[in-house]
Design a protein around this motif. Sequence first.
Motif, mmCIF file in Angstrom:
data_model
loop_
_atom_site.group_PDB
_atom_site.id
_atom_site.type_symbol
_atom_site.label_atom_id
_atom_site.label_comp_id
_atom_site.label_asym_id
_atom_site.label_seq_id
_atom_site.Cartn_x
_atom_site.Cartn_y
_atom_site.Cartn_z
ATOM 1 N N GLU A 34 9.331 -14.355 -7.187
ATOM 2 C CA GLU A 34 9.562 -14.102 -5.767
ATOM 3 C C GLU A 34 8.334 -13.540 -5.053
ATOM 4 O O GLU A 34 8.035 -13.931 -3.927
ATOM 5 C CB GLU A 34 10.752 -13.152 -5.597
ATOM 6 C CG GLU A 34 11.147 -12.962 -4.154
ATOM 7 C CD GLU A 34 12.433 -12.184 -4.001
ATOM 8 O OE1 GLU A 34 13.352 -12.722 -3.356
ATOM 9 O OE2 GLU A 34 12.515 -11.058 -4.522
ATOM 10 N N MET A 35 7.585 -12.654 -5.685
ATOM 11 C CA MET A 35 6.415 -12.076 -5.022
ATOM 12 C C MET A 35 5.312 -13.123 -4.824
ATOM 13 O O MET A 35 4.560 -13.060 -3.855
ATOM 14 C CB MET A 35 5.892 -10.853 -5.781
ATOM 15 C CG MET A 35 6.843 -9.653 -5.683
ATOM 16 S SD MET A 35 7.441 -9.299 -3.986
ATOM 17 C CE MET A 35 5.929 -8.840 -3.162
ATOM 18 N N VAL A 38 6.429 -14.923 -1.764
ATOM 19 C CA VAL A 38 6.157 -14.069 -0.599
ATOM 20 C C VAL A 38 4.674 -14.164 -0.231
ATOM 21 O O VAL A 38 4.328 -14.334 0.945
ATOM 22 C CB VAL A 38 6.566 -12.605 -0.873
ATOM 23 C CG1 VAL A 38 6.027 -11.673 0.202
ATOM 24 C CG2 VAL A 38 8.082 -12.488 -0.990
ATOM 25 N N ARG A 84 15.620 -12.083 1.036
ATOM 26 C CA ARG A 84 14.815 -10.909 0.647
ATOM 27 C C ARG A 84 13.327 -11.237 0.744
ATOM 28 O O ARG A 84 12.531 -10.452 1.278
ATOM 29 C CB ARG A 84 15.172 -10.470 -0.766
ATOM 30 C CG ARG A 84 14.391 -9.276 -1.254
ATOM 31 C CD ARG A 84 14.841 -8.878 -2.682
ATOM 32 N NE ARG A 84 14.135 -7.730 -3.168
ATOM 33 C CZ ARG A 84 12.914 -7.748 -3.694
ATOM 34 N NH1 ARG A 84 12.259 -8.876 -3.808
ATOM 35 N NH2 ARG A 84 12.347 -6.635 -4.122
ATOM 36 N N ALA A 85 12.933 -12.392 0.223
ATOM 37 C CA ALA A 85 11.530 -12.793 0.275
ATOM 38 C C ALA A 85 11.069 -12.948 1.726
ATOM 39 O O ALA A 85 9.967 -12.523 2.086
ATOM 40 C CB ALA A 85 11.314 -14.092 -0.500
ATOM 41 N N LEU A 88 10.264 -9.715 3.272
ATOM 42 C CA LEU A 88 8.970 -9.225 2.786
ATOM 43 C C LEU A 88 7.813 -9.978 3.449
ATOM 44 O O LEU A 88 6.761 -9.392 3.721
ATOM 45 C CB LEU A 88 8.893 -9.340 1.269
ATOM 46 C CG LEU A 88 9.836 -8.410 0.495
ATOM 47 C CD1 LEU A 88 9.855 -8.769 -0.990
ATOM 48 C CD2 LEU A 88 9.451 -6.944 0.702
ATOM 49 N N GLU A 91 7.440 -8.439 6.868
ATOM 50 C CA GLU A 91 6.799 -7.123 6.719
ATOM 51 C C GLU A 91 5.306 -7.290 6.458
ATOM 52 O O GLU A 91 4.478 -6.589 7.044
ATOM 53 C CB GLU A 91 7.466 -6.367 5.572
ATOM 54 C CG GLU A 91 6.925 -4.976 5.358
ATOM 55 C CD GLU A 91 7.632 -4.284 4.199
ATOM 56 O OE1 GLU A 91 6.925 -3.730 3.339
ATOM 57 O OE2 GLU A 91 8.881 -4.302 4.165
ATOM 58 N N SER A 92 4.961 -8.235 5.610
ATOM 59 C CA SER A 92 3.562 -8.474 5.243
ATOM 60 C C SER A 92 2.716 -8.885 6.443
ATOM 61 O O SER A 92 1.553 -8.503 6.544
ATOM 62 C CB SER A 92 3.499 -9.550 4.160
ATOM 63 O OG SER A 92 2.178 -9.902 3.872
#
Length: 193
Positions: A34-35, A38, A84-85, A88, A91-92
């Motif tokens: 997931e990261m 993102v 959720r991703a 993020l 937010e990023s």
Amino acid sequence: RLENAGWRVFIVPEAATLLFHNGAKFHDFARQGEMGIVHFQAKLAQLQISLENTMSDMADATGEKSVILCDRGLLDGKAYCSARAWALVLESIGQNESQLRDRRYTAVIHLVTAAKGAEEHYSLMQAEGGGGGASTARTEDLEEAREVDTRTTEAWLGHRRVYVVTSFAQKLNRVVDRVQQTIGESIVGHTLR
């Protein structure tokens, strides 16, 4: 048609296609979990913002009436990751969804995939730049394309002016209709449908 009506037309290319045609591979990020997704979506959004802002500056510099058409919009990225991703990603890049959806785009014209109703025309090849060349930036089979298309449409819910074009045979005319409605001027040689 818009240029014949006295409008300057600026087209923002799809950021993902630029990346994929120049060495980037989504699976390089996806295999990081997931990261990784993102990170990819955040970089993609930053590139899209930069392309859109650059074209907007170019249009402003002409001093002429201009329209900017984006192959993809920022919220399209939401269709390619989990909720959720996506949170993020926002937010990023220091944005929220309503800023991206409601303040950047006067109208959204979503062209429904050929995978929904015109399957015989769907392929992994897509025309680029109108020059007859084709690319393989697409990776979705028919069912995946339908799912992504639905999620893309849903990503834009809440925008005040969303137009969904479903008629495969009439896509160009329907797009011109929606642009004409948005700019509020007649387009010479085009009859609103």
